[in-house]
Write a protein that holds these residues in place. Structure first.
Motif, mmCIF file in Angstrom:
data_model
loop_
_atom_site.group_PDB
_atom_site.id
_atom_site.type_symbol
_atom_site.label_atom_id
_atom_site.label_comp_id
_atom_site.label_asym_id
_atom_site.label_seq_id
_atom_site.Cartn_x
_atom_site.Cartn_y
_atom_site.Cartn_z
ATOM 1 N N LYS A 114 -83.083 53.175 -5.350
ATOM 2 C CA LYS A 114 -82.261 53.839 -4.686
ATOM 3 C C LYS A 114 -80.980 54.527 -5.394
ATOM 4 O O LYS A 114 -80.573 53.904 -6.170
ATOM 5 N N LEU A 115 -80.746 55.724 -5.030
ATOM 6 C CA LEU A 115 -79.929 56.345 -5.948
ATOM 7 C C LEU A 115 -78.430 56.194 -5.623
ATOM 8 O O LEU A 115 -78.380 56.183 -4.331
ATOM 9 N N HIS A 116 -77.661 55.730 -6.434
ATOM 10 C CA HIS A 116 -75.955 55.858 -6.059
ATOM 11 C C HIS A 116 -75.368 56.659 -7.036
ATOM 12 O O HIS A 116 -75.344 56.638 -8.159
ATOM 13 N N GLU A 133 -64.124 64.056 7.411
ATOM 14 C CA GLU A 133 -65.094 64.086 6.294
ATOM 15 C C GLU A 133 -65.516 62.649 5.446
ATOM 16 O O GLU A 133 -66.732 62.309 5.044
ATOM 17 N N LEU A 134 -64.561 62.028 5.263
ATOM 18 C CA LEU A 134 -64.872 60.763 4.603
ATOM 19 C C LEU A 134 -64.694 59.344 5.496
ATOM 20 O O LEU A 134 -64.924 58.080 5.324
ATOM 21 N N LYS A 135 -63.930 59.427 6.889
ATOM 22 C CA LYS A 135 -63.920 58.282 7.682
ATOM 23 C C LYS A 135 -65.116 57.749 7.944
ATOM 24 O O LYS A 135 -65.195 56.214 7.822
ATOM 25 N N LYS A 136 -66.060 58.238 8.115
ATOM 26 C CA LYS A 136 -67.437 57.791 8.496
ATOM 27 C C LYS A 136 -68.046 57.069 7.256
ATOM 28 O O LYS A 136 -68.906 55.998 7.512
ATOM 29 N N ALA A 137 -67.626 57.337 6.147
ATOM 30 C CA ALA A 137 -68.204 56.452 4.931
ATOM 31 C C ALA A 137 -67.639 55.188 4.719
ATOM 32 O O ALA A 137 -68.297 54.363 3.997
ATOM 33 N N LYS A 138 -66.608 54.807 5.503
ATOM 34 C CA LYS A 138 -66.015 53.669 5.498
ATOM 35 C C LYS A 138 -65.625 53.203 4.074
ATOM 36 O O LYS A 138 -65.778 51.906 3.620
ATOM 37 N N TYR A 139 -64.981 54.101 3.229
ATOM 38 C CA TYR A 139 -64.625 53.622 1.717
ATOM 39 C C TYR A 139 -63.429 52.644 2.005
ATOM 40 O O TYR A 139 -62.521 52.797 2.953
ATOM 41 N N ASN A 168 -70.259 48.072 0.854
ATOM 42 C CA ASN A 168 -71.793 47.550 0.812
ATOM 43 C C ASN A 168 -72.693 47.972 -0.335
ATOM 44 O O ASN A 168 -73.599 47.593 -0.376
ATOM 45 N N THR A 169 -71.993 48.669 -1.163
ATOM 46 C CA THR A 169 -72.665 49.162 -2.467
ATOM 47 C C THR A 169 -72.121 48.300 -3.744
ATOM 48 O O THR A 169 -72.786 47.889 -4.487
ATOM 49 N N LEU A 170 -70.744 48.492 -3.680
ATOM 50 C CA LEU A 170 -70.026 47.836 -5.080
ATOM 51 C C LEU A 170 -69.176 46.609 -4.179
ATOM 52 O O LEU A 170 -68.274 46.713 -3.241
ATOM 53 N N LYS A 171 -69.297 45.244 -4.448
ATOM 54 C CA LYS A 171 -68.724 44.016 -4.202
ATOM 55 C C LYS A 171 -67.721 44.106 -5.290
ATOM 56 O O LYS A 171 -68.159 43.558 -6.506
ATOM 57 N N GLY A 197 -67.117 43.981 -10.696
ATOM 58 C CA GLY A 197 -68.020 43.651 -9.564
ATOM 59 C C GLY A 197 -69.552 43.725 -9.680
ATOM 60 O O GLY A 197 -69.926 43.390 -10.841
ATOM 61 N N LYS A 198 -70.021 43.877 -8.587
ATOM 62 C CA LYS A 198 -71.780 43.860 -8.455
ATOM 63 C C LYS A 198 -71.911 45.232 -7.700
ATOM 64 O O LYS A 198 -71.570 45.238 -6.716
#
Length: 346
Positions: free
Chosen positions: A30-32, A111-117, A139-142, A167-168
């Protein structure tokens, strides 16, 4: 002039290395997207007596009112959301943000709210009042730890720090550094003094050396506005960031935007020419078959039409918010840059 025999030789050498080395062997995963963006003076409209932000207030020289502020927030959100594809960046380093309030406003946009940054931000002592920040998808970077690294420039005129996050990324350990190095100073003879850049580079290199001494295969990602292009001594000799992907030189960082510079591309337009000031660097571990890999060819300058002048003298250059005191209403005078990584499947 960037082009010539040496440049052609360099292109041939790099092409050979990239073509022959297993470091860029394809693999699934999966691409990040990992990005960086200099947001050009992202101030709120509130006067802070502890900061040099008087110009960016309704009564200041920029007449920085709520309408202009809202427009800039919207423009930056629209610039960030599509970086690297419809899912947007998993991680994006930002520079020239005034405080947590502007980050909250930015993340509150449709535009960004749905991404839950989530965000990481440190207040610094820089008189300009502008700081570094990181937006990331949890959910990608812990995130396991974060710190603000002080850089001793030997002057009270500049306090630009370096942000470090450990992080991970999809379960694999990673260290991320975000930078905004100070501009060169002019000497009495009209030349450019890069001593402050060298101090910043040496400070960062010391931190990287400590990490690599503990783990030579550590996954390290460095991003920022370095105020220095890839083929400068401060980048290649002090920071040890080169365009050489050869894993034999393990202590070096690989500058994913080196070839962009060689090809005359850039993220910032100044004095009639593009400059490759904004760059993302990776440790050789991300090139040599590690669990997290840099994706060959993924380094890009994000320059959609919405961010550019479409005609006239400055066609295809970034539309700034201001140029001097002239208001243009754009997102920033820099384009964002990004790379993609993936978790290799074994």
């Amino acid at each position: 002039m960037r082009y010539g025999i040496k440049t052609l030789s360099l292109i041939f050498t790099l092409s050979t290395l990239m073509g022959c080395s297993r470091v860029f062997a394809p693999s699934a995963g999966k691409l990040h997207t990992i990005a960086f963006y200099n947001t050009q003076n992202l101030y709120d409209t509130i006067n802070d007596p502890q900061k040099d932000d008087d110009a960016y207030t309704p009564d200041g020289s920029m007449k920085w009112d709520q309408e202009k502020y809202n427009r800039k927030i919207q423009k930056i959100a629209q610039a960030i959301a599509p970086i690297g594809g419809s899912n947007g960046p998993a991680i994006i380093g930002l520079t020239e943000v005034e405080n947590a309030l502007v980050l909250q406003d930015l993340l509150g946009t449709p535009e960004l709210k749905k991404a839950k940054y989530e965000y990481i931000h440190f207040e610094t002592d820089d008189p300009s009042g502008l700081d570094l920040a990181i937006l990331y998808k949890p959910n990608t970077l812990k995130v396991e730890s974060r710190r603000n690294i002080k850089v001793d420039y030997g002057s009270k005129l500049n306090f630009r720090d370096i942000v470090q996050v450990n992080g991970k990324l999809q379960g694999e350990p990673v260290t991320i550094f975000v930078n905004h190095w100070p501009p060169r100073a002019a000497t009495r003879r009209g030349q450019q003094d890069d001593s402050r850049l060298r101090i910043a580079a040496a400070t960062l290199r010391k931190e990287i050396n400590a990490i690599q001494a503990a783990n030579p295969d550590a996954n390290i990602i460095v991003m920022g506005d370095f105020d220095a292009e890839p083929r400068t001594k401060v980048m290649e000799e002090v920071l040890k960031a080169t365009g050489r992907p050869n894993p034999y030189y393990k202590e070096e960082l690989f500058n994913t935007f080196y070839m962009h510079y060689v090809n005359g591309l850039g993220s910032y337009f100044s004095r009639g020419d593009f400059k490759m000031m904004d760059q993302i660097l990776v440790s050789k571990s991300l090139l040599s078959g590690a669990e997290i890999e840099f994706v060959r060819g993924s380094a890009k300058i994000h320059d959609p039409e919405e961010l550019k002048f479409l005609y006239g003298k400055y066609k295809n250059t970034p539309v700034p918010t201001f140029s001097g005191n002239t208001y243009f209403g754009g997102a920033s005078d820099h384009f964002p840059v990004y790379i993609q990584v993936k978790k290799a499947k074994r």
